[in-house]
Design a protein around this motif. Sequence first.
Motif, PDB file in Angstrom:
ATOM      1  N   UNK A 177      17.188  90.968  69.394  1.00 35.22           N
ATOM      2  CA  UNK A 177      17.433  92.342  69.959  1.00 35.22           C
ATOM      3  C   UNK A 177      17.580  93.339  68.648  1.00 35.22           C
ATOM      4  N   UNK A 178      17.485  92.694  67.427  1.00 36.62           N
ATOM      5  CA  UNK A 178      17.627  93.524  66.548  1.00 36.62           C
ATOM      6  C   UNK A 178      16.741  92.819  65.073  1.00 36.62           C
ATOM      7  N   UNK A 179      16.121  93.863  64.328  1.00 37.28           N
ATOM      8  CA  UNK A 179      15.420  93.177  63.214  1.00 37.28           C
ATOM      9  C   UNK A 179      15.413  94.094  62.021  1.00 37.28           C
ATOM     10  N   UNK A 199      27.606  88.385  62.744  1.00 32.46           N
ATOM     11  CA  UNK A 199      26.471  87.244  63.088  1.00 32.46           C
ATOM     12  C   UNK A 199      26.651  86.600  64.640  1.00 32.46           C
ATOM     13  N   UNK A 200      25.680  86.904  65.183  1.00 31.59           N
ATOM     14  CA  UNK A 200      25.718  86.600  67.027  1.00 31.59           C
ATOM     15  C   UNK A 200      24.865  85.326  66.921  1.00 31.59           C
ATOM     16  N   UNK A 201      25.593  84.307  67.580  1.00 29.70           N
ATOM     17  CA  UNK A 201      25.036  82.982  67.600  1.00 29.70           C
ATOM     18  C   UNK A 201      24.894  82.569  69.288  1.00 29.70           C
ATOM     19  N   UNK A 202      23.630  82.045  69.625  1.00 25.99           N
ATOM     20  CA  UNK A 202      23.533  81.557  71.166  1.00 25.99           C
ATOM     21  C   UNK A 202      23.237  80.222  71.009  1.00 25.99           C
ATOM     22  N   UNK A 238      21.976  89.704  76.026  1.00 18.87           N
ATOM     23  CA  UNK A 238      22.675  88.564  76.424  1.00 18.87           C
ATOM     24  C   UNK A 238      22.443  88.313  78.107  1.00 18.87           C
ATOM     25  N   UNK A 239      22.579  89.391  78.808  1.00 17.86           N
ATOM     26  CA  UNK A 239      22.324  89.232  80.399  1.00 17.86           C
ATOM     27  C   UNK A 239      21.142  88.689  80.592  1.00 17.86           C
ATOM     28  N   UNK A 240      20.148  89.351  79.864  1.00 21.73           N
ATOM     29  CA  UNK A 240      18.643  88.511  80.320  1.00 21.73           C
ATOM     30  C   UNK A 240      18.622  87.294  79.824  1.00 21.73           C
ATOM     31  N   UNK A 241      19.081  86.778  78.784  1.00 23.18           N
ATOM     32  CA  UNK A 241      19.153  85.492  78.398  1.00 23.18           C
ATOM     33  C   UNK A 241      19.984  84.428  79.212  1.00 23.18           C
ATOM     34  N   UNK A 242      20.957  84.986  79.721  1.00 25.38           N
ATOM     35  CA  UNK A 242      21.831  84.276  80.703  1.00 25.38           C
ATOM     36  C   UNK A 242      21.064  84.265  82.241  1.00 25.38           C
ATOM     37  N   UNK A 243      20.438  85.301  82.547  1.00 27.03           N
ATOM     38  CA  UNK A 243      19.632  85.062  83.718  1.00 27.03           C
ATOM     39  C   UNK A 243      18.555  83.932  83.628  1.00 27.03           C
ATOM     40  N   UNK A 256      27.411  82.654  73.615  1.00 27.65           N
ATOM     41  CA  UNK A 256      27.241  83.489  72.791  1.00 27.65           C
ATOM     42  C   UNK A 256      28.605  83.691  72.117  1.00 27.65           C
ATOM     43  N   UNK A 257      28.691  83.797  70.826  1.00 25.39           N
ATOM     44  CA  UNK A 257      29.890  84.058  70.025  1.00 25.39           C
ATOM     45  C   UNK A 257      29.486  84.903  68.708  1.00 25.39           C
ATOM     46  N   UNK A 258      30.491  85.377  68.359  1.00 23.39           N
ATOM     47  CA  UNK A 258      30.274  86.253  66.997  1.00 23.39           C
ATOM     48  C   UNK A 258      31.368  86.105  66.039  1.00 23.39           C
ATOM     49  N   UNK A 259      30.692  86.138  64.622  1.00 21.80           N
ATOM     50  CA  UNK A 259      31.506  86.025  63.483  1.00 21.80           C
ATOM     51  C   UNK A 259      31.283  86.997  62.558  1.00 21.80           C
TER      52      UNK A 259
END
Length: 268
Positions: A177-179, A199-202, A238-243, A256-259
């Motif tokens: 979602x970001x580049x 850092x977002x990790x799925x 995140x919502x789209x991925x969960x769907x 999905x977590x963040x650090x």
Amino acid sequence: MLSAAMSTQELFISAAHKCLSAGKKRLSVTKCLDVAAQLSAVDLGLKPALLYDINSASADQVQQYLSSLQASQLVSKSLLTLELNGNALIVNPISVQSSVEQFFCDSSVAVIDICHSLEKPAITDPDRGELKSMKHDLLLLLRKLTEPMEDDKPQYVGQKSEEWNLCTVFGLLLGYPVTYWFDQTKTFENCLSMTPLVVTTASATWQGDATGHRCCLYSFSIPAILLQEFQPKLDKWRHRLQEKINQQDVLKDLTVCQSTVTLPSVCL
């Protein structure tokens, strides 16, 4: 008859050991299963593409691996291997085209300027000249991928791609979602040194066999100073991925977590 007696995981592992070895060194079982899980995600449209960067296996080897899995009917025939400036990607042509077109239609992907000359990362216009030109060339390439091509051969991107910022391109092709973007005609350095990055990790569990294998599907970063502004895009992604996860049974238990990390230098 051999394949009928082998489990799904064993078939994936066997194909990886046969096709993806670098020299005499084979991938570990864990790495084989990571690739298998991510490839399954690409096949299901949970992610547009997989960048193969585990070892020095060539694009031809990656194609051999993909062809072996397709012959065993473990993944669909629509997937193909793309060779881009020495990098091998396995792509879902329809998903990756949709992902890139969506970016330029509704600005669902944020572009962050990290040029070395900046004091701090900043949002940039996705329609700026350099990005607009790359968009045109990239969409032409992706549309060609949906046309019939020679089997069992990687699709090689031409010299035009040498002008692209690969950091930006990979972010788009991999469905982030970001580049990031920077002017590589001036320098490949950036302004992320000692900049706190979120850092977002799925990750999800691949149901390749009775015993699930936990695998990272996505991992990307956002400068902490821009997180609040980008949060709505992250929530939507995140919502789209969960769907999508909910619509299939191969990968489950999305987390999905963040650090936050701060590094003396960030190589992209």
